[in-house]
Design an enzyme around this catalytic site. Structure first.
Site, PDB file in Angstrom:
ATOM      1  N   LYS A 171     -37.778  47.000  48.288  1.00  0.00           N
ATOM      2  CA  LYS A 171     -37.505  48.414  48.532  1.00  0.00           C
ATOM      3  C   LYS A 171     -36.508  48.637  49.677  1.00  0.00           C
ATOM      4  O   LYS A 171     -35.297  48.438  49.495  1.00  0.00           O
ATOM      5  CB  LYS A 171     -38.828  49.164  48.758  1.00  0.00           C
ATOM      6  CG  LYS A 171     -39.753  49.113  47.510  1.00  0.00           C
ATOM      7  CD  LYS A 171     -41.031  49.869  47.700  1.00  0.00           C
ATOM      8  CE  LYS A 171     -42.040  49.544  46.614  1.00  0.00           C
ATOM      9  NZ  LYS A 171     -41.804  50.328  45.393  1.00  0.00           N
ATOM     10  N   ASP A 199     -48.233  41.771  51.876  1.00  0.00           N
ATOM     11  CA  ASP A 199     -47.240  42.300  50.930  1.00  0.00           C
ATOM     12  C   ASP A 199     -46.651  43.573  51.548  1.00  0.00           C
ATOM     13  O   ASP A 199     -47.229  44.651  51.434  1.00  0.00           O
ATOM     14  CB  ASP A 199     -47.903  42.585  49.584  1.00  0.00           C
ATOM     15  CG  ASP A 199     -46.920  43.234  48.625  1.00  0.00           C
ATOM     16  OD1 ASP A 199     -47.326  43.588  47.493  1.00  0.00           O
ATOM     17  OD2 ASP A 199     -45.739  43.404  48.988  1.00  0.00           O
ATOM     18  N   TYR A 252     -51.531  46.995  44.499  1.00  0.00           N
ATOM     19  CA  TYR A 252     -50.600  46.546  43.455  1.00  0.00           C
ATOM     20  C   TYR A 252     -49.532  45.703  44.128  1.00  0.00           C
ATOM     21  O   TYR A 252     -48.998  46.086  45.174  1.00  0.00           O
ATOM     22  CB  TYR A 252     -49.964  47.754  42.772  1.00  0.00           C
ATOM     23  CG  TYR A 252     -48.890  47.407  41.748  1.00  0.00           C
ATOM     24  CD1 TYR A 252     -47.545  47.691  42.008  1.00  0.00           C
ATOM     25  CD2 TYR A 252     -49.204  46.802  40.534  1.00  0.00           C
ATOM     26  CE1 TYR A 252     -46.557  47.382  41.080  1.00  0.00           C
ATOM     27  CE2 TYR A 252     -48.213  46.501  39.599  1.00  0.00           C
ATOM     28  CZ  TYR A 252     -46.892  46.796  39.884  1.00  0.00           C
ATOM     29  OH  TYR A 252     -45.905  46.480  38.967  1.00  0.00           O
TER      30      TYR A 252
END
Ligand code: KE4
Length: 426
Positions: free
Chosen positions: A266, A238, A143
């Protein structure tokens, strides 16, 4: 008596779809009423009913220092009193850009954005603009946020182009995305054999955290780097989840692979809305206003978010930070596995730095199919038993978990003991 979580959840559904601002928070995968948190401090959170939990989600990864770290709060307050946003450059953005390019040697330049979705969406557009190609390769189970080109599921055949995995994604856009099996070098080689000079970019989670935790094989990583270089495709790591989570060098430093572009989120924002994409100068110079690939954001590089990020990035460089984080995460995985085995429960766990995966299976899976074969219902029962005992794990069998620097040996031991009590009673 109706809990406040329940009352709030019912009220939330009046004006917020599903009562939440991000689907996974609704507990649909595990069932039950989601926790509404009122306070966090260190390794702990408290819900609307005042119940205390040891937190193994940490806002899905950002809170590597634990909740409300005093240095991060102080940095946020010092920035906020000088103004929340200017829509103009500030010196702090230069400081974090310099630091990110120092900590991530593969990045000559970096652009700040406000979410991981923005970072990966922008990196993909940049790779397409730089190569002049349209095709995107991603991997099943990974994802990368919710931009249209990424909400695509595998086509009918291994090498047939994708179909939308969400409403609202045009089929003719999904057609440009090829979805391959993760950890399958042969499938990747076949895709490049068939489409090599049409592939703009390959994006992957260099340690997967969105189909539970999956570790890449060395062969898979090697094939990715060699095939993208050979065919002129941009390799995007990613690292929104793995960035500064699996080590100070992120996954690229851990595995010794140099991607062409990287995305971060994050941890880099320390819990505030801050993310980034960056890489080789010759690619990054294609981004507006220098080049023809447009990308923008009202709150990009927001000074308050940058202050939280800088404070966080400073603290994670402390000597022994990752040794301690990794040791605590190891203690959790080993402890849970030993407790389950002692009571004959099919369970295993693994971790990379401060992120971990828990599986109700004999062995830790290394593929999407392997994860799907795990006992999801057993995980859901484990989740609720641990929640009741005051230990908050990710409300889905398909998510990685996170330990923070605030978790002590005693905290981890308490979680292991609570799990053993449940394993014993099964
Ligand atoms: P955001 O847009 O949610 O900031 O980042 C998207 C993203 C990009 N890349 C990776 C590897 C990610 O894990 C994420 C977001 N992760 C999820 C957790 N599985 C965020 C939680 C949520 O969606 O609410």
């Amino acid at each position: 008596m109706t809990s406040r979580n329940q009352t709030l959840f019912e009220r939330a559904q009046q004006h917020i779809p599903g009562g939440v601002n991000s689907p996974v928070r609704a507990f649909r995968s595990v069932g039950g009423v989601p926790c509404f948190f009122e306070k966090g401090a260190g390794a702990r959170v408290w819900d609307a009913d005042g119940k205390e939990y040891l937190d193994y989600v940490g806002s899905w990864g950002p809170l590597i220092l634990g909740h409300a770290h005093p240095d991060v709060l102080a940095a946020v307050q010092q920035a906020a009193v000088k103004g929340l946003s200017f829509g103009a450059p500030t010196e702090a953005e230069l400081d974090i850009a310099d630091l990110l390019c120092q900590l991530v040697p593969s990045m000559d330049m970096v652009r700040l954005v406000s979410s991981g979705t923005e970072a990966t969406m922008s990196a993909i557009r940049l790779a397409r603009g730089y190569t002049g190609r349209d095709m995107l390769v991603k991997f099943e189970g990974c994802y990368h946020g919710h931009s249209d080109s990424l909400l695509v599921k595998a086509g009918s055949g291994l090498l047939t182009f994708g179909n939308p995995s969400s409403g609202g994604v045009p089929a003719d856009l999904a057609q440009h995305t090829l979805v391959l099996p993760y950890n399958d070098p042969a499938a990747l080689a076949e895709a490049f054999a068939q489409h090599g000079d049409k592939i703009a970019t390959v994006i992957l989670e260099p340690v997967v955290g969105n189909m539970n935790l999956i570790v890449p094989s060395a062969e898979f990583l090697q094939a990715l780097r060699e095939l993208t270089a050979k065919h002129g495709a941009v390799l995007i790591f990613d690292e929104v989840m793995t960035g500064f989570r699996v080590g100070l060098g992120s996954a690229q430093g851990l595995f010794g692979i140099t991607p062409d572009l990287s995305t971060f989120g994050k941890v880099v924002g320390g819990g505030m809305p801050l993310a980034a994409f960056g890489g080789k100068r010759e690619i990054m110079e294609q981004i507006a206003p220098l080049g023809p690939v447009y990308q923008a954001g009202t709150l990009s590089g927001n000074p308050v978010a940058v202050a939280a990020g800088l404070a966080t990035l400073k603290l994670i460089q402390a000597p022994g930070f990752y040794e301690n984080l990794t040791a605590r995460t190891h203690q959790l995985c080993e402890g849970l596995t030993a407790a389950a085995r002692k009571h004959g429960v099919k369970f295993c766990a693994q971790h990379v730095g401060g992120m971990f995966g828990l599986y109700f299976a004999e062995t830790c899976p290394d593929s999407f199919d392997g994860v799907m074969a795990c006992d999801k219902e057993a995980f859901n029962r484990f989740f609720h038993a641990m929640l009741a005992a005051g230990h908050y794990f990710a409300p889905s069998a398909f998510e990685a978990g996170f330990v923070s620097a605030a978790h002590t040996e005693a905290d981890i031991a308490a979680t292991v003991a609570a799990a053993e009590a449940w394993f014993a009673a099964r």
